[in-house]
Design a protein around this motif. Structure first.
Motif, PDB file in Angstrom:
ATOM      1  N   GLY A   1       0.904  -1.118  -0.066  1.00 10.03           N
ATOM      2  CA  GLY A   1       0.023  -0.058  -0.003  1.00 10.03           C
ATOM      3  C   GLY A   1       0.801   1.247   0.155  1.00 10.03           C
ATOM      4  O   GLY A   1       0.297   2.319   0.241  1.00 10.03           O
ATOM      5  N   ARG A   2       2.328   1.150  -0.044  1.00  6.15           N
ATOM      6  CA  ARG A   2       3.010   2.341  -0.240  1.00  6.15           C
ATOM      7  C   ARG A   2       3.037   3.007  -1.478  1.00  6.15           C
ATOM      8  O   ARG A   2       3.135   2.171  -2.561  1.00  6.15           O
ATOM      9  N   VAL A   3       3.170   4.145  -1.550  1.00  9.71           N
ATOM     10  CA  VAL A   3       3.354   4.998  -2.750  1.00  9.71           C
ATOM     11  C   VAL A   3       4.228   6.222  -2.754  1.00  9.71           C
ATOM     12  O   VAL A   3       3.813   6.800  -1.542  1.00  9.71           O
ATOM     13  N   GLY A   4       4.939   6.570  -3.583  1.00  7.58           N
ATOM     14  CA  GLY A   4       5.660   7.901  -3.407  1.00  7.58           C
ATOM     15  C   GLY A   4       6.762   7.491  -2.319  1.00  7.58           C
ATOM     16  O   GLY A   4       7.840   6.886  -2.521  1.00  7.58           O
ATOM     17  N   HIS A   5       6.820   8.200  -1.372  1.00  9.07           N
ATOM     18  CA  HIS A   5       7.764   8.206  -0.286  1.00  9.07           C
ATOM     19  C   HIS A   5       6.978   8.325   0.975  1.00  9.07           C
ATOM     20  O   HIS A   5       5.984   8.996   1.182  1.00  9.07           O
ATOM     21  N   ASP A   6       7.858   8.278   2.117  1.00  7.11           N
ATOM     22  CA  ASP A   6       7.514   8.579   3.425  1.00  7.11           C
ATOM     23  C   ASP A   6       8.544   9.774   3.827  1.00  7.11           C
ATOM     24  O   ASP A   6       9.759   9.564   3.433  1.00  7.11           O
ATOM     25  N   ALA A   7       7.918  10.742   4.652  1.00  8.28           N
ATOM     26  CA  ALA A   7       8.707  11.754   4.886  1.00  8.28           C
ATOM     27  C   ALA A   7       8.492  12.261   6.188  1.00  8.28           C
ATOM     28  O   ALA A   7       7.114  12.058   6.670  1.00  8.28           O
ATOM     29  N   GLY A   8       9.233  12.604   7.232  1.00  8.25           N
ATOM     30  CA  GLY A   8       8.940  13.353   8.459  1.00  8.25           C
ATOM     31  C   GLY A   8      10.226  14.050   8.993  1.00  8.25           C
ATOM     32  O   GLY A   8      11.220  14.106   8.463  1.00  8.25           O
ATOM     33  N   ASN A   9       9.891  14.558  10.227  1.00  8.31           N
ATOM     34  CA  ASN A   9      10.936  15.319  10.995  1.00  8.31           C
ATOM     35  C   ASN A   9      11.616  14.382  11.713  1.00  8.31           C
ATOM     36  O   ASN A   9      11.396  13.199  12.156  1.00  8.31           O
TER      37      ASN A   9
END
Length: 163
Positions: A129-137
């Motif tokens: 179910g992942r698409v693109g990217h995960d981002a965070g601080n």
């Protein structure tokens, strides 16, 4: 002999200094729709004035076109979850550290002055179910970013397309 050495030294002093190389992270999608993070060089610099009579500086104009500049402050502990970039966009952290994790598992943390090119619009949802990217601080404080969204069309299989 001394005159010859002096002449060589003068010629070297008058010559152009070596072209610099800068680096950026490129978040791109392959033909299977999987995103990746690749470290890419920027090295096609010309030494010229940006606005006469200002002195010359190294410049590499990557692409001409329309752009939107956005300043953003991500609150402490912000997480953007899995998503594709909304547009082909340059992201420059100004304060704090943030991370990007591509679908292939490559995670990059970037702090002030580092540069990222987000171009994973053509990624496709994987079996998890992942698409693109995960981002965070990273850390406990907010992160300030400058985002420059472009009118460039996203590409596939073109890591480091801006050199």
């Amino acid at each position: 002999m001394a005159a010859a050495i002096l002449a060589i030294g003068s010629a070297c002093a008058a010559s152009e200094p070596p072209r610099p190389t800068m680096w950026y992270w490129h978040n791109w999608a392959d033909h299977d729709g999987v995103s990746h993070m690749t470290k890419c060089p920027v090295r096609d610099f010309d030494l010229k004035s940006m606005s006469a009579p200002a002195g010359p500086q190294w410049q590499d104009r990557l692409a001409a076109g329309r752009a939107q500049v956005i300043f953003t402050v991500q609150p402490a502990h912000w997480n953007g979850t899995w998503h594709p970039d909304p547009k082909v966009q340059w992201i420059i952290p100004l304060r704090g550290t943030w991370y990007v994790t591509a679908m292939d598992g490559h995670r990059v943390a970037m702090g002030p002055g580092e540069v990222s090119l987000g171009e994973d619009q053509l990624s496709r949802k994987d079996a998890r179910g992942r698409v693109g990217h995960d981002a965070g601080n990273v850390g406990d404080g907010p992160v300030e970013l400058m985002v420059i969204q472009t009118d460039e069309a996203p590409t596939v299989d073109r890591p480091c397309r801006f050199r």
